[in-house]
Motif scaffolding. Sequence first.
Motif, PDB file in Angstrom:
ATOM      1  N   ASP A   1       0.861  -1.082  -0.073  1.00  0.00           N
ATOM      2  CA  ASP A   1       0.073  -0.070   0.077  1.00  0.00           C
ATOM      3  C   ASP A   1       0.811   1.298  -0.040  1.00  0.00           C
ATOM      4  O   ASP A   1       0.539   2.405  -0.629  1.00  0.00           O
ATOM      5  N   ALA A   2       1.994   1.232   0.773  1.00  0.00           N
ATOM      6  CA  ALA A   2       2.707   2.387   0.916  1.00  0.00           C
ATOM      7  C   ALA A   2       3.512   2.714  -0.492  1.00  0.00           C
ATOM      8  O   ALA A   2       3.429   4.005  -0.866  1.00  0.00           O
ATOM      9  N   LEU A   3       4.022   1.602  -1.135  1.00  0.00           N
ATOM     10  CA  LEU A   3       4.540   1.854  -2.369  1.00  0.00           C
ATOM     11  C   LEU A   3       3.847   2.376  -3.183  1.00  0.00           C
ATOM     12  O   LEU A   3       3.949   3.122  -4.231  1.00  0.00           O
ATOM     13  N   ALA A   4       2.777   1.719  -3.341  1.00  0.00           N
ATOM     14  CA  ALA A   4       1.691   2.038  -4.419  1.00  0.00           C
ATOM     15  C   ALA A   4       1.305   3.560  -4.204  1.00  0.00           C
ATOM     16  O   ALA A   4       1.086   4.338  -5.038  1.00  0.00           O
ATOM     17  N   SER A   5       0.920   3.975  -2.900  1.00  0.00           N
ATOM     18  CA  SER A   5       0.682   5.445  -2.541  1.00  0.00           C
ATOM     19  C   SER A   5       1.730   6.384  -2.986  1.00  0.00           C
ATOM     20  O   SER A   5       1.443   7.327  -3.459  1.00  0.00           O
ATOM     21  N   THR A   6       3.040   5.911  -2.698  1.00  0.00           N
ATOM     22  CA  THR A   6       4.256   6.829  -3.190  1.00  0.00           C
ATOM     23  C   THR A   6       4.124   6.955  -4.431  1.00  0.00           C
ATOM     24  O   THR A   6       4.216   8.158  -5.211  1.00  0.00           O
ATOM     25  N   ALA A   7       4.086   6.002  -5.234  1.00  0.00           N
ATOM     26  CA  ALA A   7       4.022   6.038  -6.828  1.00  0.00           C
ATOM     27  C   ALA A   7       2.766   6.848  -7.313  1.00  0.00           C
ATOM     28  O   ALA A   7       3.031   7.672  -8.230  1.00  0.00           O
ATOM     29  N   ASN A   8       1.480   6.557  -6.728  1.00  0.00           N
ATOM     30  CA  ASN A   8       0.457   7.460  -7.134  1.00  0.00           C
ATOM     31  C   ASN A   8       0.674   9.166  -6.707  1.00  0.00           C
ATOM     32  O   ASN A   8       0.319   9.912  -7.652  1.00  0.00           O
ATOM     33  N   TYR A   9       1.294   9.118  -5.494  1.00  0.00           N
ATOM     34  CA  TYR A   9       1.592  10.746  -5.238  1.00  0.00           C
ATOM     35  C   TYR A   9       2.389  11.387  -6.355  1.00  0.00           C
ATOM     36  O   TYR A   9       2.130  12.243  -6.654  1.00  0.00           O
ATOM     37  N   LEU A  10       3.604  10.673  -6.693  1.00  0.00           N
ATOM     38  CA  LEU A  10       4.528  11.066  -7.700  1.00  0.00           C
ATOM     39  C   LEU A  10       3.707  11.311  -8.871  1.00  0.00           C
ATOM     40  O   LEU A  10       4.192  12.343  -9.666  1.00  0.00           O
ATOM     41  N   ARG A  11       2.870  10.436  -9.387  1.00  0.00           N
ATOM     42  CA  ARG A  11       2.382  10.480 -10.630  1.00  0.00           C
ATOM     43  C   ARG A  11       1.463  11.712 -10.703  1.00  0.00           C
ATOM     44  O   ARG A  11       1.411  12.408 -11.577  1.00  0.00           O
ATOM     45  N   GLN A  12       0.583  11.882  -9.745  1.00  0.00           N
ATOM     46  CA  GLN A  12      -0.423  12.751  -9.389  1.00  0.00           C
ATOM     47  C   GLN A  12       0.203  14.186  -9.323  1.00  0.00           C
ATOM     48  O   GLN A  12      -0.317  15.150  -9.772  1.00  0.00           O
ATOM     49  N   LYS A  13       1.569  14.329  -8.958  1.00  0.00           N
ATOM     50  CA  LYS A  13       2.146  15.651  -8.755  1.00  0.00           C
ATOM     51  C   LYS A  13       3.065  15.782 -10.413  1.00  0.00           C
ATOM     52  O   LYS A  13       3.469  16.904 -10.306  1.00  0.00           O
ATOM     53  N   GLY A  14       2.624  14.861 -11.169  1.00  0.00           N
ATOM     54  CA  GLY A  14       3.322  15.511 -12.500  1.00  0.00           C
ATOM     55  C   GLY A  14       4.273  14.367 -13.094  1.00  0.00           C
ATOM     56  O   GLY A  14       5.108  14.989 -14.035  1.00  0.00           O
ATOM     57  N   TRP A  15       4.650  13.342 -12.612  1.00  0.00           N
ATOM     58  CA  TRP A  15       5.451  12.574 -12.925  1.00  0.00           C
ATOM     59  C   TRP A  15       5.333  12.025 -14.551  1.00  0.00           C
ATOM     60  O   TRP A  15       4.303  11.761 -14.719  1.00  0.00           O
ATOM     61  N   ARG A  16       6.280  11.926 -15.228  1.00  0.00           N
ATOM     62  CA  ARG A  16       6.084  11.967 -16.651  1.00  0.00           C
ATOM     63  C   ARG A  16       6.880  10.350 -17.012  1.00  0.00           C
ATOM     64  O   ARG A  16       8.024  10.310 -17.027  1.00  0.00           O
ATOM     65  N   PRO A  17       6.025   9.468 -17.244  1.00  0.00           N
ATOM     66  CA  PRO A  17       6.736   8.144 -17.481  1.00  0.00           C
ATOM     67  C   PRO A  17       7.732   8.181 -18.578  1.00  0.00           C
ATOM     68  O   PRO A  17       7.495   8.715 -19.567  1.00  0.00           O
TER      69      PRO A  17
END
Length: 266
Positions: free
Chosen positions: A214-230
């Motif tokens: 849950d924590a790792l998925a939430s961290t990835a979600n946070y970064l993506r929502q903040k503008g992470w560009r795959p």
Amino acid sequence: MSIWKPVLLALLISGASSAAFAASCSNSAGGYEAWKAEIAAEAAAQGVGAKGLAALQASSYSRETISADRNQKSFKYTIDKFMQVRGADTIVKQGRGQKAKNAALYAALERQYGVPAGVLIAIHGMETAFGGYMGGTNIVSAISTLTYDCRRSDFFRPHMMAALMLVDRGSITSQSVGAKHGEWGHTQFLPGNALKYGVDGDGNGRVDLNNRVDALASTANYLRQKGWRPGQGYQKGQPNYAVIKEWNAASVYQEAISIMGARIDK
């Protein structure tokens, strides 16, 4: 997640105005019990329920939190000193092992959110030594103390309200512990960010940031929502370096994550 993240959270409940209550603040412990009654009215107006309000009343002034807030010296180090003090070589070595052992998990997270393993692993290692120590300070007491304290009361108030709402939801309890600034779980989310960006990564129906997936998925979600560009880089001057700044505003922390992440990903 460090308390240095600069962006203030929006009001948690639309239409509720904390200005209508204007609870006092203080730089000493003496008025904390009276303050709890003041802030409870504001919390109720923002939608905090009975469990959350009870957790607030059960909280106590956290001297260890105030001490930690006044003594964050490592962020003033040079990058070399910071990485030495924070054990970067160990994080990289152990992080490579984490990546190899959990390859399917990190690959799935990158497919879904676009964030590579190295960044998530570096954050996980930096924040809690891969879950080895997630803190021993009462979350509600810590975040309420920082809201009561005049130094950064406005920054912490939304996080306090979020912590009480997390109690209402059953995500945490009045006894849950975390880091000294009220951060929760494997990657140390402040309560407001946990409420907004938390993800049920293992699919069991609840968000629990003491759960690694849950924590790792939430961290990835946070970064993506903040503008992470795959697919884009995350070193200095590259598009995703700015997103690491959203996780932590301290320049040495940002640089350390980018360096360690690259070493782990190699």
